[in-house]
Write a protein that holds these residues in place. Structure first.
Motif, short mmCIF file in Angstrom:
data_model
loop_
_atom_site.label_atom_id
_atom_site.label_comp_id
_atom_site.label_asym_id
_atom_site.label_seq_id
_atom_site.Cartn_x
_atom_site.Cartn_y
_atom_site.Cartn_z
N HIS A 54 45.11 4.64 -12.29
CA HIS A 54 44.14 5.72 -10.85
C HIS A 54 43.39 4.56 -11.26
N GLY A 55 42.45 3.86 -12.06
CA GLY A 55 41.58 2.98 -11.53
C GLY A 55 40.12 3.31 -11.07
N ASP A 56 39.80 4.57 -11.47
CA ASP A 56 38.45 5.41 -10.59
C ASP A 56 38.06 6.66 -11.60
N LEU A 57 38.83 6.57 -12.71
CA LEU A 57 38.30 8.02 -13.37
C LEU A 57 36.66 7.98 -13.64
N CYS A 58 35.99 9.32 -12.89
CA CYS A 58 35.19 9.55 -13.69
C CYS A 58 35.00 11.12 -13.49
N GLY A 59 33.43 11.99 -13.53
CA GLY A 59 33.51 13.97 -13.42
C GLY A 59 33.82 13.73 -12.01
N ARG A 60 32.91 12.71 -11.56
CA ARG A 60 32.67 13.23 -9.83
C ARG A 60 33.84 13.04 -8.62
N ASN A 61 35.32 12.63 -9.57
CA ASN A 61 36.47 12.42 -8.88
C ASN A 61 37.14 13.54 -9.78
N ILE A 62 36.99 13.96 -10.53
CA ILE A 62 38.05 15.11 -10.98
C ILE A 62 37.42 16.49 -10.09
N LEU A 97 42.79 15.27 -10.97
CA LEU A 97 41.95 14.37 -10.34
C LEU A 97 42.39 13.82 -8.71
N ALA A 98 41.10 12.43 -8.28
CA ALA A 98 40.83 12.99 -6.74
C ALA A 98 40.88 11.74 -6.73
N ASP A 99 40.80 10.79 -5.55
CA ASP A 99 40.56 9.24 -4.71
C ASP A 99 40.79 8.79 -5.65
N PHE A 100 41.94 8.82 -5.10
CA PHE A 100 43.03 7.46 -5.38
C PHE A 100 42.88 6.08 -4.24
N GLY A 101 41.83 6.17 -4.69
CA GLY A 101 41.71 4.57 -3.28
C GLY A 101 41.58 3.70 -4.03
N LEU A 102 41.44 3.28 -5.36
CA LEU A 102 41.05 1.97 -6.28
C LEU A 102 42.50 2.38 -6.85
N ALA A 103 43.41 3.36 -7.04
CA ALA A 103 45.42 3.32 -7.61
C ALA A 103 45.98 2.34 -7.46
N ALA A 104 46.72 1.82 -8.31
CA ALA A 104 47.86 0.67 -8.10
C ALA A 104 48.68 0.96 -9.01
#
Length: 348
Positions: A48-56, A66-73
Motif C-alpha cells: 500500500h505504501g501509505d497506510l494510516c487512519g485518514r486513508n481508510i 483501504l484507499a489512496d493508492f498513490g504510493l502503492a507499488a
C-alpha cells in the motif's frame, strides 16, 4: 479511475461521529476489515505504501476500505518511481523508510506496511491519537530515530498502551500484536496473514477473547458478559464440562492421564523439526527459551506435543493460545531453528 463514493468519510471521521460510543464497541471489526484488505494487496504482490487512519474510508454499510493508492507499488519491482519517492505520512513510516540503511535504496515493502498497520491498530483504538505524538515535529522525530545507531534505543510510535475516549484500554493481546509490528528489524515483524488470523479470531469472538474486558460498553452499561479468555481455562476446567463436544488424547511422557480438549482447541504445525526419541524434551527446552523473550503471560505451553512426520503437532487449549505461539515464534525465531516455521491449522 472511478471509485465508489464512501459517504461516511474516513475511519477517523466515522469514529468521531460515533461519539460518545467508545471505540472498543467496533474497533476490532474495523481493524479486521483493514487487515483483510492489506492481506489481499500483499497476496497479489502489492504494497500500500501509505497506510494510516485518514486513508481508510467507510462505506454505507459501515465497512472499512483501504484507499489512496498513490504510493502503492509492486513488491517485486526493482525500480519504481512511486516506490522511490519519499513522500507519505511520516509518522506512520517505518524507520527503514525514514532513514534507509547505507547503500540500500528507499523501497516500500510488506514489512513497512506492517509497521504502519501496527500504528493503525493503535490509532483506531485510541480514536485518533497519531503515532509519535510525544515528538512535536516530524523533524524532531527523524532526529530521534537517527540516534538509534548510537544509543540502540528504539523509539516506539506508541510508548504506552492506548485507551479509547471511554477509558477502555486496548486488550493485552492486541497491544502485544501492535508492539510486534514496531520492531526496527523488518524481518522480525509479523506477516499480514498472522495478524489477520489473530484479529479475525478476536473480532469474531468478542473482546473477552483478547484478555481484557472494556470498562464500559457502547451504551455505558457493564460488559462483564464478554467471553472468558481461553487463557483462563485449565485442563481441569475442561474436564468439568461434560456437555461440551470434545475429544480425548493421551499425553506422552510422565503424565499418562487423558487430556480433554474443547471443540475450540487449536493446533500449530511446527517444523521441520528433527526428533530422535520423544518430541516433548527438545520442544520443552525450546519453549522455555522462547518464553524468556516475551512477557510471561503471552505464551501458554501446549497440552500435547505429537510427532507428525518431520513436523510436530502442538495442541493448545484454544485457538488464541495457538495463534499467540505461532506469531511469537515467527517473530523471535533463534538458532538452530531458524528454518522452523509455525502455522495454525484448522481442526479436523
Amino acid at each position: 479511475m472511478i471509485s465508489p463514493w464512501m459517504p461516511r468519510g474516513s475511519a477517523l471521521k466515522y469514529m468521531k461521529e460515533q461519539s460518545p460510543t467508545p471505540s472498543s464497541a467496533y474497533a476490532l471489526d474495523l481493524l479486521n476489515d483493514v487487515v483483510r484488505g492489506l492481506m489481499y494487496l500483499h497476496s497479489v504482490h502489492v504494497v500500500h505504501g501509505d497506510l494510516c487512519g485518514r486513508n481508510i474510508l467507510m462505506d454505507e454499510h459501515g465497512r472499512a476500505c483501504l484507499a489512496d493508492f498513490g504510493l502503492a507499488a509492486f513488491v517485486d519491482l526493482e525500480t519504481s518511481i512511486k516506490s522511490s519517492t519519499r513522500s507519505g505520512s511520516t509518522r506512520w513510516m517505518a524507520p527503514e523508510l525514514l532513514l534507509p540503511p547505507p547503500n540500500l535504496p528507499f523501497k516500500r515493502t510488506r514489512e513497512s506496511d506492517i509497521w504502519a498497520l501496527g500504528c493503525v491498530c493503535c490509532e483506531i483504538w485510541s480514536e485518533g491519537a497519531i503515532p509519535f505524538r510525544h515528538f512535536a515535529t516530524d523533524t524532531v522525530l527523524v532526529l530521534a530515530l537517527s540516534e538509534f545507531t548510537e544509543t540502540q534505543r528504539q523509539e516506539s510510535p506508541y510508548p504506552d498502551k492506548p485507551h479509547d475516549t471511554g477509558g477502555n484500554p486496548m486488550p493485552d493481546d492486541l497491544w502485544e500484536l501492535a508492539r510486534s509490528c514496531f520492531q526496527y528489524e523488518p524481518s522480525e515483524r509479523p506477516t499480514v496473514d498472522t495478524m489477520a488470523d489473530i484479529i479475525g479470531y478476536a473480532a469474531g469472538h468478542g473482546l473477552g477473547s483478547m484478555g481484557t474486558e472494556p470498562v464500559a460498553s457502547a451504551r455505558g452499561t457493564s460488559t462483564h458478559k464478554a467471553l472468558q479468555s481461553s487463557t483462563d481455562r485449565t485442563v481441569e476446567d475442561l474436564n468439568k464440562q461434560p456437555s461440551t463436544p470434545s475429544f480425548y488424547a493421551t499425553a506422552k511422557g510422565k503424565n499418562k492421564q487423558p487430556i480433554r480438549f474443547d471443540e475450540e482447541w487449536g493446533t500449530v504445525r511446527f517444523g521441520p523439526f528433527d526428533v530422535i526419541h520423544s518430541p516433548e524434551e527438545p520442544f520443552s527446552t525450546l519453549f522455555k527459551r522462547l518464553s524468556q523473550v516475551v512477557r510471561k503471560d503471552v505464551l501458554v505451553e501446549p497440552l500435547l506435543v505429537e510427532q507428525d512426520d518431520d513436523h510436530l503437532s502442538l495442541r493448545f487449549q484454544g485457538p488464541l493460545e495457538a495463534h499467540n505461539f505461532a506469531m511469537t515464534w515467527m517473530v523471535h525465531r533463534f538458532d538452530p531453528y531458524l528454518q522452523v516455521t509455525a502455522a495454525v491449522v484448522e481442526n479436523e
